[in-house]
Design an enzyme around this catalytic site. Sequence first.
Site, PDB file in Angstrom:
ATOM      1  N   CYS A 108     -12.928   0.089   8.709  1.00  0.00           N
ATOM      2  CA  CYS A 108     -12.077  -0.500   7.596  1.00  0.00           C
ATOM      3  C   CYS A 108     -12.179   0.620   6.479  1.00  0.00           C
ATOM      4  CB  CYS A 108     -12.495  -1.679   7.126  1.00  0.00           C
ATOM      5  SG  CYS A 108     -12.615  -2.996   8.672  1.00  0.00           S
ATOM      6  N   LYS A 140     -10.024   5.700   4.458  1.00  0.00           N
ATOM      7  CA  LYS A 140     -11.479   5.377   5.182  1.00  0.00           C
ATOM      8  C   LYS A 140     -12.608   5.615   3.874  1.00  0.00           C
ATOM      9  CE  LYS A 140     -14.592   3.557   6.863  1.00  0.00           C
ATOM     10  NZ  LYS A 140     -15.443   3.756   5.823  1.00  0.00           N
ATOM     11  N   CYS A 196       0.786  -1.280   0.036  1.00  0.00           N
ATOM     12  CA  CYS A 196       0.003  -0.173  -0.077  1.00  0.00           C
ATOM     13  C   CYS A 196       0.897   1.080   0.168  1.00  0.00           C
ATOM     14  CB  CYS A 196      -0.755   0.026   1.226  1.00  0.00           C
ATOM     15  SG  CYS A 196      -1.800  -1.388   1.475  1.00  0.00           S
ATOM     16  N   HIS A 230      -8.964   3.323  -1.001  1.00  0.00           N
ATOM     17  CA  HIS A 230      -7.776   2.952  -0.946  1.00  0.00           C
ATOM     18  C   HIS A 230      -7.350   1.819  -2.064  1.00  0.00           C
ATOM     19  CE1 HIS A 230      -3.999   1.520   0.577  1.00  0.00           C
ATOM     20  NE2 HIS A 230      -4.411   0.715   1.202  1.00  0.00           N
TER      21      HIS A 230
END
Length: 387
Positions: free
Chosen positions: A208, A330, A86, A334
């Site tokens: 998440c 969030k 990431c 992502h």
Amino acid sequence: MKKVAVIAAGQTPFGTHNGKGMKGLFQEAVEDALASVDYQIPLNKTNEVYIGNLGAGGSQLGNPAALIVEHLGLVGVSARRVENACASSGFAFRDAIHAIRNGADMAIAGGIEIMNDLNSGHQRYWLGVSGDTEWERTAGATFSGIYALMARRHMYEYGTPREALAQCAVKNHENALNNPMAQFRKAISMDRVLSAPMVANPLGLFDCCPTSDGASVAILVSEDLVKEITDDPVWVLGSGAATDHLAIHDRQKITELLATRKAADQAFKQAKVNISQIDFAEVHDCFTIAEILAIEDLGFFEKGKAASEVLNGETSKRGKIPVNTSGGLKAKGHPLGATGTGQIVELFKQLTNKADKRQIANASIGLAHNVGGSGATCTVHIMGKGV
Ligand SMILES: CC(C)(COP(=O)(O)OP(=O)(O)OC[C@H]1O[C@@H](n2cnc3c(N)ncnc32)[C@H](O)[C@@H]1OP(=O)(O)O)[C@@H](O)C(=O)NCCC(=O)NCCS
């Protein structure tokens, strides 16, 4: 050491881009970057291209950078994929900075990920490949599970209330209301976060980040070339990067991210600024506990003290250090490899006074914090305007 300027930054909306391939999606981000400024950018002066990408759903694992560069009309330019989970495009951005410090005139740093063309089984596989395969992935640990362990331990050691985690999600969803590029543009209440379906105790659905498609890009030039393009660029003031043990059981503590601390230390030393000079920050909130860890390990708050500041609104747009004005991972979304340069897009927009309703008044120095996996890789960048 040559100074490095960022002269444009842009992105696609983050979310679902059914049927769009890597080439078209990245091109959209480049077009957004070119439209983000009112001067011409001579892309033909590009010497180096760095593309952050984890796996693009496995569809173009080999040589995506060559494909993308070809589509941009830059065949012949040196290009490569940068993979650090990431944090891939945080590292792509750092590599572009180094290229310019070492003599390049212009470099493109970007990131791209397509996650939603996969079924949920394959998605879980691709999400899991960035943890320690032997000790974590094949033992069944997911990233939500690993961050849940960190959250539980943080709650135990520092008395962090569950509501402080939830407040990070409430605040980031509120910020994303004003970001047209965000995946979720809807407000959520504290009650809704606390009563959401459980993903990995104590983290529920709204703790998440989602799975997302998207691309983002930043265009960097040397202090020599910038004079021909604009007299008012955004400058890179500091760049730091570090690693930590990949599996969390090898770390001394799971309530702090050592790579974040080391990367921040380097970036602040290079930028010659201190934490109180930072006007706003984009931090890696893949899970709500990750935002709490980040703002403590970056130095905005003492270890164990962030929760009360978050609950008091000090990280909101009106607080003493606005965090994730874009909506963060969030709510903005992502798309793994695109997240790092996506954060740079928000810094660029805030520093050029183009963040519209989410604009922070008089923002002159911003910080971007990008993490790979559960904290094993990290970049921190500090950028400034008129400094
Ligand atoms: C949280 C998670 C498990 C939810 O997945 P899921 O249960 O398959 O959810 P679905 O995709 O079926 O979506 C169900 C609903 O919840 C919403 N939703 C999904 N994820 C969401 C999230 N993270 N936040 C808010 N809403 C979310 C969807 O929009 C959908 O709403 P709708 O019914 O109104 O359309 C999944 O997004 C996930 O694994 N996130 C973490 C990704 C990750 O680990 N990234 C790397 C970090 S290191």
